[in-house]
Design a protein around this motif. Structure first.
Motif, mmCIF file in Angstrom:
data_model
loop_
_atom_site.group_PDB
_atom_site.id
_atom_site.type_symbol
_atom_site.label_atom_id
_atom_site.label_comp_id
_atom_site.label_asym_id
_atom_site.label_seq_id
_atom_site.Cartn_x
_atom_site.Cartn_y
_atom_site.Cartn_z
ATOM 1 N N VAL A 250 -6.230 -13.101 6.743
ATOM 2 C CA VAL A 250 -5.593 -13.242 5.436
ATOM 3 C C VAL A 250 -6.666 -13.622 4.422
ATOM 4 C CG1 VAL A 250 -3.855 -14.441 4.078
ATOM 5 C CG2 VAL A 250 -3.444 -13.985 6.500
ATOM 6 N N PHE A 251 -6.716 -12.885 3.320
ATOM 7 C CA PHE A 251 -7.668 -13.189 2.259
ATOM 8 C C PHE A 251 -6.900 -13.620 1.009
ATOM 9 C CE2 PHE A 251 -10.638 -10.126 4.414
ATOM 10 C CZ PHE A 251 -11.621 -11.060 4.689
ATOM 11 N N ILE A 252 -7.526 -14.473 0.228
ATOM 12 C CA ILE A 252 -6.989 -14.843 -1.083
ATOM 13 C C ILE A 252 -8.009 -14.368 -2.120
ATOM 14 C CG2 ILE A 252 -6.297 -16.737 -2.583
ATOM 15 C CD1 ILE A 252 -5.594 -18.337 -0.098
ATOM 16 N N GLY A 253 -7.556 -13.617 -3.108
ATOM 17 C CA GLY A 253 -8.476 -13.141 -4.124
ATOM 18 C C GLY A 253 -8.848 -11.697 -3.916
ATOM 19 N N MET A 254 -9.804 -11.234 -4.730
ATOM 20 C CA MET A 254 -10.190 -9.830 -4.725
ATOM 21 C C MET A 254 -11.190 -9.558 -3.615
ATOM 22 S SD MET A 254 -8.508 -8.214 -7.136
ATOM 23 C CE MET A 254 -9.455 -6.842 -7.750
ATOM 24 N N LYS A 255 -10.719 -9.317 -2.436
ATOM 25 C CA LYS A 255 -11.563 -9.008 -1.301
ATOM 26 C C LYS A 255 -11.612 -7.503 -1.071
ATOM 27 C CE LYS A 255 -12.464 -13.283 -0.249
ATOM 28 N NZ LYS A 255 -13.825 -13.831 -0.340
ATOM 29 N N LYS A 256 -12.729 -7.041 -0.539
ATOM 30 C CA LYS A 256 -12.865 -5.620 -0.254
ATOM 31 C C LYS A 256 -12.008 -5.230 0.940
ATOM 32 C CE LYS A 256 -17.561 -5.130 -2.085
ATOM 33 N NZ LYS A 256 -18.958 -4.748 -1.780
ATOM 34 N N VAL A 257 -11.243 -4.154 0.778
ATOM 35 C CA VAL A 257 -10.372 -3.680 1.856
ATOM 36 C C VAL A 257 -10.379 -2.152 1.891
ATOM 37 C CG1 VAL A 257 -8.842 -5.686 1.661
ATOM 38 C CG2 VAL A 257 -8.291 -3.584 0.424
ATOM 39 N N ILE B 215 2.440 3.828 -7.873
ATOM 40 C CA ILE B 215 2.798 2.473 -8.301
ATOM 41 C C ILE B 215 2.336 1.456 -7.263
ATOM 42 C CG2 ILE B 215 4.749 0.927 -8.765
ATOM 43 C CD1 ILE B 215 6.217 3.332 -9.977
ATOM 44 N N VAL B 216 2.463 1.797 -5.977
ATOM 45 C CA VAL B 216 2.038 0.895 -4.904
ATOM 46 C C VAL B 216 0.530 0.667 -4.970
ATOM 47 C CG1 VAL B 216 1.833 0.608 -2.405
ATOM 48 C CG2 VAL B 216 3.964 1.488 -3.393
ATOM 49 N N PHE B 217 -0.231 1.739 -5.145
ATOM 50 C CA PHE B 217 -1.677 1.583 -5.195
ATOM 51 C C PHE B 217 -2.123 0.864 -6.474
ATOM 52 C CE2 PHE B 217 -1.988 4.580 -1.672
ATOM 53 C CZ PHE B 217 -3.077 4.050 -0.981
ATOM 54 N N GLU B 218 -1.426 1.088 -7.574
ATOM 55 C CA GLU B 218 -1.756 0.345 -8.803
ATOM 56 C C GLU B 218 -1.562 -1.153 -8.580
ATOM 57 O OE1 GLU B 218 -0.740 3.570 -12.351
ATOM 58 O OE2 GLU B 218 0.846 2.265 -11.576
ATOM 59 N N TYR B 219 -0.530 -1.496 -7.829
ATOM 60 C CA TYR B 219 -0.272 -2.905 -7.515
ATOM 61 C C TYR B 219 -1.333 -3.457 -6.563
ATOM 62 C CZ TYR B 219 2.236 -7.043 -5.835
ATOM 63 O OH TYR B 219 2.587 -8.332 -5.494
ATOM 64 N N LEU B 220 -1.713 -2.662 -5.578
ATOM 65 C CA LEU B 220 -2.703 -3.114 -4.597
ATOM 66 C C LEU B 220 -4.055 -3.416 -5.253
ATOM 67 C CD1 LEU B 220 -1.883 -0.679 -1.653
ATOM 68 C CD2 LEU B 220 -1.846 -3.179 -1.505
ATOM 69 N N ILE B 221 -4.476 -2.547 -6.176
ATOM 70 C CA ILE B 221 -5.818 -2.743 -6.748
ATOM 71 C C ILE B 221 -5.858 -3.903 -7.734
ATOM 72 C CG2 ILE B 221 -6.394 -0.303 -6.440
ATOM 73 C CD1 ILE B 221 -6.090 0.062 -9.463
ATOM 74 N N LYS B 222 -4.710 -4.405 -8.112
ATOM 75 C CA LYS B 222 -4.689 -5.606 -8.937
ATOM 76 C C LYS B 222 -4.980 -6.855 -8.105
ATOM 77 C CE LYS B 222 -1.394 -3.887 -12.396
ATOM 78 N NZ LYS B 222 -0.018 -4.035 -12.953
ATOM 79 N N ASN B 223 -4.832 -6.699 -6.793
ATOM 80 C CA ASN B 223 -4.971 -7.855 -5.911
ATOM 81 C C ASN B 223 -6.121 -7.732 -4.915
ATOM 82 O OD1 ASN B 223 -2.256 -9.598 -6.276
ATOM 83 N ND2 ASN B 223 -1.778 -7.412 -6.503
ATOM 84 N N SER C 68 -9.819 -5.345 -3.811
ATOM 85 C CA SER C 68 -10.835 -4.372 -4.174
ATOM 86 C C SER C 68 -10.821 -3.265 -3.128
ATOM 87 C CB SER C 68 -12.221 -5.042 -4.229
ATOM 88 O OG SER C 68 -13.224 -4.094 -4.521
ATOM 89 N N VAL C 69 -10.029 -2.239 -3.399
ATOM 90 C CA VAL C 69 -9.861 -1.144 -2.438
ATOM 91 C C VAL C 69 -11.090 -0.248 -2.484
ATOM 92 C CG1 VAL C 69 -8.452 0.844 -1.759
ATOM 93 C CG2 VAL C 69 -7.349 -1.207 -2.688
ATOM 94 N N GLN C 70 -11.739 -0.107 -1.330
ATOM 95 C CA GLN C 70 -12.965 0.684 -1.246
ATOM 96 C C GLN C 70 -12.694 2.129 -0.836
ATOM 97 O OE1 GLN C 70 -16.156 -0.941 -2.019
ATOM 98 N NE2 GLN C 70 -14.474 -2.187 -2.856
ATOM 99 N N LYS C 71 -11.910 2.287 0.225
ATOM 100 C CA LYS C 71 -11.634 3.623 0.765
ATOM 101 C C LYS C 71 -10.177 3.729 1.184
ATOM 102 C CE LYS C 71 -16.285 4.376 2.715
ATOM 103 N NZ LYS C 71 -17.054 4.666 3.964
#
Length: 496
Positions: A4-11, A89-97, A99-102
């Motif tokens: 579990v990460f808190i903050g903008m972690k790379k995923v 919409i799901v991905f827009e929400y994910l990238i707010k939380n 740092s999606v790399q791939k």
């Protein structure tokens, strides 16, 4: 491993679509190998759920498939996170939380809606600096212009080692309840969760059971029963929904058949079965290369062929009330079970487009909704081929009475799905309109009341259709487009 990460972690993210399995899954394998924390997700997209080709039975099967995946994923302390929302919409929400790399997924050969969605997602990922890696399924390749080396490439793909993910290496990310509640989405309908006993259940586990029973025993009747409306329910593999929704990969099925052939078990039946696996992919590749056939004739010259819409005829066909017992039994069967063998599907399309002289587009979505194994890449090319509007295939006008006598001689299938005809002897049940008044009284059925008279006269309707199609095939526009189709979708003098 779950973290579990808190903050903008790379995923990284694995986006599941029509690949609902955990084995021979190249996208998942490569995502794990990449090493970053990983989120697994599936989106029930409202636009797709409500599309004219979609039905409750499809989404129940998908829900069951994801449940099966999550049961297996428990040992790795993770799950496929399900969202009932548009994927953008799901991905827009994910990238707010995060740092999606791939993003990793398989190429989907779908309807126009999913094609346009994927184009929009390509633009979105590019704008966000996200790398989207897609992997081919079924030996179908995006971007092909013709069929050169297609068969060779297909066999190479089917013979390659399966891509089983190495789960012990995975670093799965857990999403908190607070995070999941932060996105607006609909609830999963209760009807999707209720099991329908007359339909096959979704999931990798059930797919493997069907595959095992087929290759170990049921395949022995494959060649004999493939065209029989009732016997095919056991004699055929019944793997089509598991292939359509990706519970099994085509490669897994092909290689299992190879194993049994090497054991000298039912080699002839298995060889014929594998041939149909190849044709399965052939049609998907055709649709991948020309997706517009979802809406228009693949041979655009046939747009000149006029077929006036007749609502009464189309509704009778949809409701299984045409007065031709095998046609009606087939429609009622697929309504209840989601399954029908290939010959009977072809007959339904032929009857609609030839005997009833209706445009194939009046029924294509109806059957798409009913087929539990709805596969766009097979459905649309096959529908048009059976409707006789390709300009390159032999026109087959199925006689439903002959098919009935040949494939259901004892009337068992007819009587099973049309109980009002159950007391009529086998010799008479194929043409109940010929019963005398006395016979109708004896067998407790009133033709025209309990069961309809034929909606059209069979021979004259077939003759009319045959003449019209043959005339259309001589149109310059049809012949010109037929040449284009041959050049694009076939290899001269060879199997495609």
């Amino acid at each position: 491993m779950s973290i579990v990460f808190i903050g903008m972690k790379k995923v990284n993210i694995v986006w599941f679509k029509r690949d609902l399995r955990l084995h021979d899954h190249e996208a998942l394998k490569e995502a794990i190998n990449d090493g970053l924390p990983l989120i697994l997700l599936f989106c029930f997209e409202p636009s797709l759920v409500n599309a004219p080709q979609s039905s409750e039975r499809h989404w129940r099967f998908v829900w069951q498939s994801i449940e099966g995946m999550n049961k297996e994923l428990e040992k790795w302390n993770t799950k496929v996170y399900v969202f009932y929302q548009e994927v953008l919409i799901v991905f827009e929400y994910l990238i707010k939380n995060y740092s999606v790399q791939k993003v990793f997924s398989h190429v989907e050969t779908g309807i126009e809606l999913t094609f346009k969605r994927d184009k929009a997602m390509t633009d979105f990922f590019s704008s966000q600096g996200i790398i989207w890696q897609e992997f081919k399924q079924q030996g179908v390749k995006r971007g092909r212009k013709n069929r050169k080396n297609w068969s060779k490439d297909w066999y190479a793909f089917m013979s390659a080692p399966v891509c089983d993910p190495e789960f012990p290496k995975a670093r799965f990310l857990s999403l908190s309840n607070a995070f999941l509640k932060g996105i607006s989405q609909e609830s999963i309908p209760e009807k999707w969760i209720v099991v329908q006993p007359n339909m096959q259940r979704g999931g990798e586990e059930f797919g493997r059971k069907y595959m095992s029973s087929f290759f170990m025993e049921r395949v022995k009747n494959y060649n004999k029963h493939i065209s029989k409306p009732e016997l095919s329910r056991k004699g055929c593999s019944r793997l089509s929904p598991y292939l359509a929704w990706g519970n099994l990969s085509m490669r897994q099925v092909y290689q299992e058949a190879e194993i049994r052939k090497k054991e000298k078990f039912q080699v002839g039946c298995l060889t014929n079965f594998q041939s149909r696996l190849r044709w399965h992919c052939h049609f998907i590749q055709k649709f991948e290369m020309e997706w517009e056939m979802e809406f228009r004739h693949v041979n655009m010259g046939f747009e000149e062929l006029e077929k006036p819409y007749d609502e009464r005829k189309v509704n009778a066909w949809k409701e299984g009330k045409t007065g031709y017992p095998l046609v009606d039994a087939c429609m009622r069967c697929v309504q209840e079970t989601g399954y029908l063998n290939f010959r009977m599907r072809a007959m339904l399309v032929s009857f609609l487009t030839h005997h009833l002289w209706q445009d194939w587009r009046t029924g294509v979505d109806h059957l798409a909704k009913l087929f539990l194994d709805f596969e766009p890449g097979i459905h649309y090319p096959q529908f048009q081929m059976q409707a006789g509007v390709t300009g390159i295939n032999t026109v087959r006008i199925y006689n439903p009475v002959k098919q009935s006598l040949d494939q259901d001689p004892d009337g068992f299938f007819i009587k099973k799905w049309i109980p009002t005809l159950s007391k009529i002897p086998a010799a008479l049940v194929h043409e109940p309109w010929k019963l005398t008044k006395i016979e109708q009284d004896i067998y407790n059925v009133a033709i025209g009341i309990d069961y309809p008279y034929p909606i059209v006269e069979l021979e004259s309707a077939a003759r009319f259709a045959r003449d019209k199609i043959w005339q259309a095939q001589k149109l310059p526009a049809v012949q010109k487009d037929a040449e284009r189709i041959l050049n694009k979708h076939t290899v001269p003098n060879r199997w495609p």
